[in-house]
Design a protein around this motif. Structure first.
Motif, PDB file in Angstrom:
ATOM      1  N   LYS A1048       0.827  -1.205   0.000  1.00  0.00           N
ATOM      2  CA  LYS A1048       0.000   0.000   0.000  1.00  0.00           C
ATOM      3  C   LYS A1048       0.866   1.263   0.000  1.00  0.00           C
ATOM      4  CE  LYS A1048      -4.042  -1.468   2.726  1.00  0.00           C
ATOM      5  NZ  LYS A1048      -4.518  -1.464   4.108  1.00  0.00           N
ATOM      6  N   PHE A1049       2.091   1.140   0.565  1.00  0.00           N
ATOM      7  CA  PHE A1049       2.878   2.344   0.819  1.00  0.00           C
ATOM      8  C   PHE A1049       4.040   2.480  -0.155  1.00  0.00           C
ATOM      9  CE2 PHE A1049       1.058   0.877   4.855  1.00  0.00           C
ATOM     10  CZ  PHE A1049       0.304   1.995   5.205  1.00  0.00           C
ATOM     11  N   SER A1050       4.471   3.725  -0.343  1.00  0.00           N
ATOM     12  CA  SER A1050       5.610   3.959  -1.246  1.00  0.00           C
ATOM     13  C   SER A1050       6.910   3.704  -0.480  1.00  0.00           C
ATOM     14  CB  SER A1050       5.594   5.402  -1.714  1.00  0.00           C
ATOM     15  OG  SER A1050       5.802   6.244  -0.588  1.00  0.00           O
ATOM     16  N   ASP A1051       8.019   3.616  -1.230  1.00  0.00           N
ATOM     17  CA  ASP A1051       9.312   3.412  -0.577  1.00  0.00           C
ATOM     18  C   ASP A1051       9.645   4.554   0.387  1.00  0.00           C
ATOM     19  OD1 ASP A1051       9.517   1.116  -1.880  1.00  0.00           O
ATOM     20  OD2 ASP A1051      11.373   1.532  -2.961  1.00  0.00           O
ATOM     21  N   GLU A1052       9.276   5.787  -0.006  1.00  0.00           N
ATOM     22  CA  GLU A1052       9.592   6.931   0.876  1.00  0.00           C
ATOM     23  C   GLU A1052       8.936   6.738   2.242  1.00  0.00           C
ATOM     24  OE1 GLU A1052       8.188   8.120  -2.509  1.00  0.00           O
ATOM     25  OE2 GLU A1052      10.261   7.471  -2.846  1.00  0.00           O
ATOM     26  N   GLU A1053       7.646   6.329   2.191  1.00  0.00           N
ATOM     27  CA  GLU A1053       6.936   6.153   3.470  1.00  0.00           C
ATOM     28  C   GLU A1053       7.597   5.073   4.320  1.00  0.00           C
ATOM     29  OE1 GLU A1053       2.301   6.894   2.848  1.00  0.00           O
ATOM     30  OE2 GLU A1053       3.140   5.757   1.174  1.00  0.00           O
ATOM     31  N   LEU A1054       8.053   4.018   3.652  1.00  0.00           N
ATOM     32  CA  LEU A1054       8.696   2.929   4.403  1.00  0.00           C
ATOM     33  C   LEU A1054      10.001   3.426   5.039  1.00  0.00           C
ATOM     34  CD1 LEU A1054       8.189  -0.170   2.072  1.00  0.00           C
ATOM     35  CD2 LEU A1054       6.947   0.396   4.119  1.00  0.00           C
ATOM     36  N   TRP A1055      10.802   4.160   4.247  1.00  0.00           N
ATOM     37  CA  TRP A1055      12.079   4.657   4.802  1.00  0.00           C
ATOM     38  C   TRP A1055      11.821   5.609   5.969  1.00  0.00           C
ATOM     39  CZ3 TRP A1055      16.396   2.303   4.380  1.00  0.00           C
ATOM     40  CH2 TRP A1055      16.705   1.557   3.235  1.00  0.00           C
ATOM     41  N   LYS A1056      10.757   6.393   5.823  1.00  0.00           N
ATOM     42  CA  LYS A1056      10.429   7.340   6.899  1.00  0.00           C
ATOM     43  C   LYS A1056      10.107   6.560   8.181  1.00  0.00           C
ATOM     44  CE  LYS A1056       8.949  11.607   8.198  1.00  0.00           C
ATOM     45  NZ  LYS A1056       9.798  11.827   9.366  1.00  0.00           N
ATOM     46  N   ALA A1057       9.287   5.502   8.032  1.00  0.00           N
ATOM     47  CA  ALA A1057       8.922   4.695   9.205  1.00  0.00           C
ATOM     48  C   ALA A1057      10.168   4.054   9.814  1.00  0.00           C
ATOM     49  CB  ALA A1057       7.913   3.625   8.809  1.00  0.00           C
ATOM     50  N   LEU A1058      11.083   3.576   8.949  1.00  0.00           N
ATOM     51  CA  LEU A1058      12.309   2.940   9.454  1.00  0.00           C
ATOM     52  C   LEU A1058      13.177   3.970  10.187  1.00  0.00           C
ATOM     53  CD1 LEU A1058      13.252   0.589   6.482  1.00  0.00           C
ATOM     54  CD2 LEU A1058      12.499  -0.101   8.751  1.00  0.00           C
ATOM     55  N   GLU A1059      13.179   5.195   9.674  1.00  0.00           N
ATOM     56  CA  GLU A1059      13.987   6.240  10.313  1.00  0.00           C
ATOM     57  C   GLU A1059      13.442   6.521  11.710  1.00  0.00           C
ATOM     58  OE1 GLU A1059      15.388  10.840   9.398  1.00  0.00           O
ATOM     59  OE2 GLU A1059      14.017   9.809   8.042  1.00  0.00           O
ATOM     60  N   LEU A1060      12.096   6.623  11.786  1.00  0.00           N
ATOM     61  CA  LEU A1060      11.489   6.912  13.088  1.00  0.00           C
ATOM     62  C   LEU A1060      11.681   5.755  14.063  1.00  0.00           C
ATOM     63  CD1 LEU A1060       8.204   8.626  11.878  1.00  0.00           C
ATOM     64  CD2 LEU A1060      10.123   9.722  13.029  1.00  0.00           C
ATOM     65  N   SER A1061      11.786   4.538  13.513  1.00  0.00           N
ATOM     66  CA  SER A1061      11.976   3.409  14.449  1.00  0.00           C
ATOM     67  C   SER A1061      13.456   3.072  14.585  1.00  0.00           C
ATOM     68  CB  SER A1061      11.168   2.193  13.989  1.00  0.00           C
ATOM     69  OG  SER A1061      11.491   1.912  12.653  1.00  0.00           O
ATOM     70  N   HIS A1062      14.344   3.987  14.155  1.00  0.00           N
ATOM     71  CA  HIS A1062      15.790   3.862  14.372  1.00  0.00           C
ATOM     72  C   HIS A1062      16.396   2.639  13.698  1.00  0.00           C
ATOM     73  CE1 HIS A1062      15.002   6.986  17.283  1.00  0.00           C
ATOM     74  NE2 HIS A1062      14.043   6.225  17.759  1.00  0.00           N
ATOM     75  N   LEU A1063      15.832   2.270  12.571  1.00  0.00           N
ATOM     76  CA  LEU A1063      16.409   1.114  11.849  1.00  0.00           C
ATOM     77  C   LEU A1063      16.968   1.558  10.509  1.00  0.00           C
ATOM     78  CD1 LEU A1063      13.833  -1.779  12.359  1.00  0.00           C
ATOM     79  CD2 LEU A1063      16.225  -1.834  12.982  1.00  0.00           C
ATOM     80  N   LYS A1064      16.827   2.857  10.194  1.00  0.00           N
ATOM     81  CA  LYS A1064      17.180   3.294   8.846  1.00  0.00           C
ATOM     82  C   LYS A1064      18.646   2.986   8.534  1.00  0.00           C
ATOM     83  CE  LYS A1064      16.993   7.146   5.648  1.00  0.00           C
ATOM     84  NZ  LYS A1064      16.638   8.547   5.432  1.00  0.00           N
ATOM     85  N   ASP A1065      19.537   3.282   9.488  1.00  0.00           N
ATOM     86  CA  ASP A1065      20.963   3.062   9.223  1.00  0.00           C
ATOM     87  C   ASP A1065      21.244   1.589   8.996  1.00  0.00           C
ATOM     88  OD1 ASP A1065      21.068   5.687   9.656  1.00  0.00           O
ATOM     89  OD2 ASP A1065      21.980   5.595  11.655  1.00  0.00           O
ATOM     90  N   TYR A1066      20.601   0.772   9.828  1.00  0.00           N
ATOM     91  CA  TYR A1066      20.845  -0.677   9.705  1.00  0.00           C
ATOM     92  C   TYR A1066      20.395  -1.178   8.329  1.00  0.00           C
ATOM     93  CZ  TYR A1066      20.075  -5.678  10.204  1.00  0.00           C
ATOM     94  OH  TYR A1066      20.072  -7.027   9.990  1.00  0.00           O
TER      95      TYR A1066
END
Length: 1192
Positions: A1048-1066
């Motif tokens: 349902k979601f775009s890649d941007e939205e997913l990266w944003k969620a990962l950033e907020l949950s502190h997993l973006k770097d990983y």
């Protein structure tokens, strides 16, 4: 075989010779009978031995796969999932069994072909070569078909493995699927794999119909070619009855090896595929036994680097550790810093790229996620050690299990379900710890055992088991922990950062050194070490230090348990032992305390025969049109066959009519032409019938599988809590396999065989009308033998499939607890258990083989009597008979022996494989939960405000049980932050289950934004709420699929969620990023990372109501802090309900709901509740929070 031909030939020449004496005929008839009986006995003895050998081969392979699974390295384990390995034990071992049964045909088929050909030469001379040429032409065609078949078979196995893997995961994570309303996504995944699988199956079925066509045409073509050439070569060659029917009997004998050879070749081809799969698994790398040395002089890790895969980057780098015997060492570090990996390395589970480990003495291991066996509680703790009552009781008390045992019906003898289903999270962890404490090992590796229990129990366990005064005080203990509060009491602290040891030293020296550790402490501990002692001398720890000691409580209720509600805990008894009880014990009712040991339902073993309705169900799934057509076409094929043989018998009479005359050419051409045409017609009808049946059975397979899947995903949660997974997987593995492959084959063979038997009797009666008299008594005997056998065989089949489940269940259990089994060096015990399970299964397989032989001997003798009587009547009424028809009758009678036997075998095979339809149907009729989507749909943006109202809400787990929630009434305003607290069993988790309608209301209503949730569909409800659950469950697939299965979601939205949950770097650091493959069960991510992914899921959904079910159990303080911050910021506009076991997480809530025994006892802001000095105050005081807050 040959004596048969001689006797029948003598018989025919006897009926043709008017001058022969009657006694000769009787002698020939008796001779025919004796020869037949001898042949039957020899044959059955041979078959018995082959089948027993096949059974032994299967058992040996299953044991070998199991044995290998115990020593297999992590690389190999990653290549094959649990589902695939179970497949090796079930499908592939079975293939070897099947091929062993018939392996001797490899030499006996060619021998039979050679001998029969030699005799044919004597009958027809060189004309036989024409027939043989036709046979030889068949061989390359078959070879071609076999290689094609192999390709399809391989593809099919690939899809099967893939489908079973997903099914396994769906069943393991079914609760998450329900809470997130993700069932449709996974259903379509399974359906699409199934679609591919059926496409391949259809191709395979078409291929086998071509080969069936070739095989059944073969005898007709062969005899056509031989007879045609014979009569065309010279006008002197006239076909006599003797020649024709002896030749036909020989051709029929040829037909069996010719039909068996390609089947055998196909079977060998399939076994070849299985052999490769088994070789790949059995030849996979083992764990390197020399990673860990056992030199008794010292114990240490020396400059070691370790990785999970052989060629991967090491996860732990340059680790050196010297651990003195008898010390308590704590290992601390952030999520993913390699704490659990360090313990795995010590256990020898990782690849050592350099350096070495030396371990002095034996090991005991407590994993982060407790592994519980499906056995009694006592067996789980003893784990193979001898039972000493005194030591056992000491361990029980030290691990705070005493009160739990009182609540279990059979105490320590209570049977624990699969995966510890009837224990709460904390209980599982304590049983796991008790197992270690009882084992009297020298070194204890404890992977964060305190995170799953609440603060008081954690303190008790540290005091009585792990700490300086505990049961294990003189042993070496390595404790991975997130709980800062225990660190002052350990001898040494090891700090891990990114897989390297950054500091080692005592607690005080590390604080003084002002390194990474002291910063870490300063951030979290705020120098609050003014230990306040409680009256029992147990230190009570200040609030921030509890950050991650909590209790996992699963209110998982097992309907199969007979206990139904507990005496309410007195509100004043806050001693440690009452902090958690088991999931079902809360619902104990005052039933007589029956010491009932079994707590989970046993497999229902059905005793009655398969109902006719089951066959009808299968036919309905195939489609009535198809079914009727198939029957009709097969009937036409049989008519063509009988017509051809009657034509032949008429043809042989020409020898008498044209005795000493020239045989006219037109007559000859007509004879050959019609004979050939009927042969071709037979082949055509057979081909058509098989083709139709293939289509019909594929459509039946599709319909029944999707019904099964569809219904299973709609089953209520209680069904999954009480049904062992192995049992459900068995439906999707063994039963679907029967549905796809066994049933269509059995059905076709049975119907063709039935028609052949009826045709044979018809022809014999036509030739020798006397014979009709014998048919009735023979039929009666046949009927009784049949009834007696089929009933026995059916039960043995059922016993076989029921006794197979434990083999696979035990195997699945072993694989999930491998590291524990290896750590305790219990491989031999588990091998023994596996052998016992296999032996139990063989107890029902062996009688089945023997009963088949019992049947065969009786039926063959019955068939031999048919031959004897037809010969006898031929002798009696010799003068009035047409020699062509007598020849036909006897050559037909010779066939009936085999056909009768095959018919019964096929009837019972059909019945035992149709049981699969019965078992699948049973699961398609499970009562469903409410509709996913109803006509009454909420607005698109609902819930806009996130207001919650409970109106006199009562709920019970099943009708007839006491309510778990007694009339909850409360209003929760929009964007309020509510904390929910209460002792274990107060009904906290039940409350969230009710919001998602995992359990339905008994009375009362819940309104969200004035919409009664019981009026809307489950998916409309569940997709608008968000929960971050206790256990982070991930599925194998990409990270993207795990976050957003519906795309349902775009890649941007997913990266944003990962950033907020502190997993973006990983995630950004991974090669494939969002497309990174997650292993089965999320094994390749740490538990903390999995929890953060669950947070990312919640961030994506953006719903107005968020439920946190103690979501920060497995993360370190730093991550916990990050999660709490994110939730406060990102969910500020939402209504948040937090179920807390640690009060400090909810001290900043707008209001706190205090539950006790299913009622709301207090509901106000934290400061007011502390002022009231009620239940909440008592709990806060217990947790050492009151000073701080009263000071405020």
């Amino acid at each position: 075989m040959l004596s048969f031909i001689f006797s029948s030939r003598l018989m025919i020449s006897f009926t043709q010779d008017p001058n022969s004496f009657a006694w000769e005929g009787y002698v020939y008839a008796v001779l025919l009978l004796l020869v037949a009986i001898l042949q039957s006995l020899f044959l059955q003895q041979y078959v018995q031995r082959c089948f027993v050998l096949g059974m032994k081969v299967r058992a040996a392979l299953m044991a070998a796969v199991y044995k290998k699974a115990l020593v297999v390295s992590n690389d190999t384990r990653k290549e094959s999932t649990v589902g695939e390995t179970v497949n090796l034990m079930s499908a592939d071992a079975q293939r070897f069994n099947d091929v062993t049964n018939f392996i001797h045909l490899l030499w006996s088929c060619p021998l039979q072909i050679t001998v029969s050909t030699a005799f044919l030469w004597l009958e027809l001379g060189p004309s036989v070569l024409a027939g043989l040429l036709v046979m030889l032409l068949m061989v390359p065609i078959n070879g071609l078909l076999a290689t094609k078949a192999k390709k399809y078979q391989l593809e099919n196995m690939k899809f099967k493995d893939k489908r079973l893997k997903i099914m396994n995961e769906i069943l393991n994570g079914v609760k998450i699927l329900k809470l997130f309303a993700w069932e449709p996504s996974f259903q379509s995944q399974v359906e699409s794999i199934r679609g591919e699988e059926l496409k391949v199956m259809k191709k395979f079925a078409y291929l086998s119909s071509v080969s069936t066509f070739i095989f059944n045409c073969a005898p007709a073509l062969v005899s056509l070619a031989s007879f045609a050439v014979f009569v065309l070569v010279s006008p002197d060659n006239i076909l006599t009855a003797e020649k024709a029917f002896t030749s036909i009997s020989l051709f029929n004998i040829l037909r069996i090896p010719l039909a068996m050879l390609p089947m055998l070749i196909a079977s060998i081809v399939q076994t070849g595929v299985s052999k490769k799969r088994l070789e790949k698994f059995l030849g996979g790398e083992d764990l390197e036994p020399d990673v860990v040395r056992h030199d008794p002089s010292f114990g240490s890790v020396h400059n070691g680097s370790f990785s999970w895969e052989k060629d991967a980057e090491p996860l732990l780098k340059d680790v050196s550790l010297e651990i003195e015997p008898g010390r308590l060492v704590a290992v601390v570090g952030a999520v993913g810093s390699g704490k659990s990996s360090l313990l795995s390395a010590l256990l020898g589970e990782m690849h050592c790229t350099k350096g070495f480990i030396n371990i002095k003495g034996s090991l005991a291991f407590v994993p982060q996620q407790a592994w519980i066996q499906n056995a009694t509680l006592r067996d789980n703790i003893l784990f193979g050690s001898p039972h000493e009552e005194k030591r056992f009781q000491e361990v029980i008390q030290a691990c705070a299990l005493g009160p739990d045992l009182k609540l279990l019906a059979a105490g320590e003898l209570t049977e624990i379900g699969e995966k510890g289903i009837n224990l709460s999270g904390g209980q599982k962890q304590r049983v796991s710890l008790a197992r270690a404490a009882y084992s009297q090992a020298d070194i204890y590796l404890l992977d964060d055992p305190l995170s799953a229990v609440d603060a008081r129990v954690g303190k008790h366990l540290f005091d009585k088991v792990i700490g300086p005064n505990g049961v294990l005080k003189n042993k070496t203990r390595i404790l991975v922990t997130h709980g800062v509060s225990f660190l002052p009491y350990v001898d040494e602290v090891v700090v891990l950062v990114d897989g390297k040891i950054s500091e080692i030293g005592s607690y005080n020296s590390l604080r003084a050194s002002k390194g990474a550790f002291s910063e870490f402490l300063n951030t979290y501990a705020k120098e609050q070490y003014n230990q306040t002692k409680s009256d029992k001398g147990i230190y009570i720890l200040p609030h921030r230090l509890f950050e991650t000691l909590l209790e996992h409580i699963k209110i998982l209720f097992c309907p199969s348990l007979n206990q139904t509600s507990i005496p309410q805990l007195k509100k004043t008894s806050y001693i440690i032992h009452h902090t958690e009880t088991s999931s079902f014990s809360q619902k104990l009712s005052k039933v007589k305390q029956t010491k009932q040991k079994k707590s989970l339902p046993l497999v229902a073993l059905q005793i009655n025969s398969v109902k006719f309705s089951v066959y009808l169900q299968y036919m309905r799934a195939m489609g009535w049109g198809y079914t009727m057509l198939v029957f009709l076409v097969y009937l036409l094929q049989n008519i063509a066959l009988i017509g051809q043989n009657l034509w032949l018998s008429d043809w042989t009479n020409d020898a008498v009519d044209y005795y000493n005359q020239t045989y006219p050419n037109w007559k000859r051409d007509t004879r050959v032409g019609v004979f050939g045409a009927l042969g071709v017609a037979q082949g055509f009808f057979l081909f058509l019938g098989t083709l139709l049946l293939a289509n019909a059975s594929v459509s039946a397979s599709r319909i029944l599988h999707s019904r099964l899947l569809n219904n299973l995903l709609r089953a209520p949660m209680v069904f999954f809590d009480t049904t062992p997974i192995g049992r459900v997987v068995n439906r999707f593995a063994k039963d679907i396999f029967s549905l796809d492959e066994a049933i269509p084959y059995s059905l076709r063979s049975w119907f063709l065989c039935l028609l052949t038997v009826l045709g044979t009797l018809f022809v014999i009666c036509l030739a020798i009308s006397f014979f009709a008299i014998v048919i009735i008594p023979l039929a009666v005997i046949y009927f009784f033998v049949l009834r007696f056998y089929v009933a026995t065989s059916r039960q043995l089949h059922r016993l076989d499939s029921v006794s197979r489940s434990p083999i696979y269940s035990h195997f699945g259990e072993t694989v999930s607890g491998l590291s524990v089994i290896r750590a305790y060096k219990h491989q031999d015990i588990f091998l023994k258990l596996n052998e016992i399970a296999i032996d139990e299964n063989l107890k029902s397989v062996y009688p089945r083989i023997t009963s088949n032989r019992w049947l065969a001997v009786r039926l063959e003798n019955l068939g031999n009597l048919v031959v004897f009587f037809s010969a006898l009547f031929a002798v009696i009424s010799k003068d009035s008979l047409d020699s062509g028809l007598v020849g036909l009758a006897i050559s037909y009678a010779l066939n009936i022996t085999r056909n009768l036997n095959v018919l019964v075998r096929l009837s019972s095979e059909l019945e035992s494989s149709i049981v699969a339809v019965e078992r699948i149907t049973e699961y398609t009729e499970i009562e469903n939960e409410a509709e996913w989507i109803t006509d009454c749909r909420p607005l698109e943006k609902w819930p806009e405000e996130g207001r919650l109202q409970f109106i006199d809400y009562k709920v019970r787990y099943r009708p007839g049980l006491d309510p778990v929630l007694h009339g909850i009434t409360c209003n929760i305003a929009s964007t309020e932050k509510i904390g929910i607290v209460g002792r274990t069993g107060a009904g906290k988790s039940s409350l969230t289950n009710c919001l998602f309608r995992i359990i339905e209301a008994a009375e009362g209503r819940i309104l969200i934004d004035d919409v009664d949730i019981s009026t809307i569909g489950l998916h409309d409800l569940r997709s608008r709420l968000t929960i971050i659950p206790q256990d982070p469950v991930l599925f194998s697939g990409t990270l993207r699929m795990n976050l957003d299965p519906f795309d349902k979601f775009s890649d941007e939205e997913l990266w944003k969620a990962l950033e907020l949950s502190h997993l973006k770097d990983y995630v950004a650091g991974l090669q494939e990023g969002l497309q990174h493959e997650v292993a089965e069960g999320g094994e390749n991510l740490s538990v903390g990372q999995r929890q953060l992914l669950c947070l990312a899921r919640a961030l994506l959904r953006k719903s107005r109501i968020l439920i946190l079910d103690e979501a920060t159990a497995a993360v370190d303080l730093e991550t916990d802090n990050l999660i709490q911050k994110t939730i406060r910021k990102e969910f500020a506009h939402c209504t948040v309900l937090t179920i807390a076991h640690r009060l400090d997480t909810i001290m900043d809530s707008s209001r706190v709901m205090v539950l006790d025994a299913g009622k709301i006892v207090e509901f106000d802001s934290p400061s007011n509740l502390l002022g009231n000095q009620g239940l909440f105050y008592a709990m806060a005081k217990d947790a050492g929070l009151t000073h701080e807050y009263t000071a405020l």
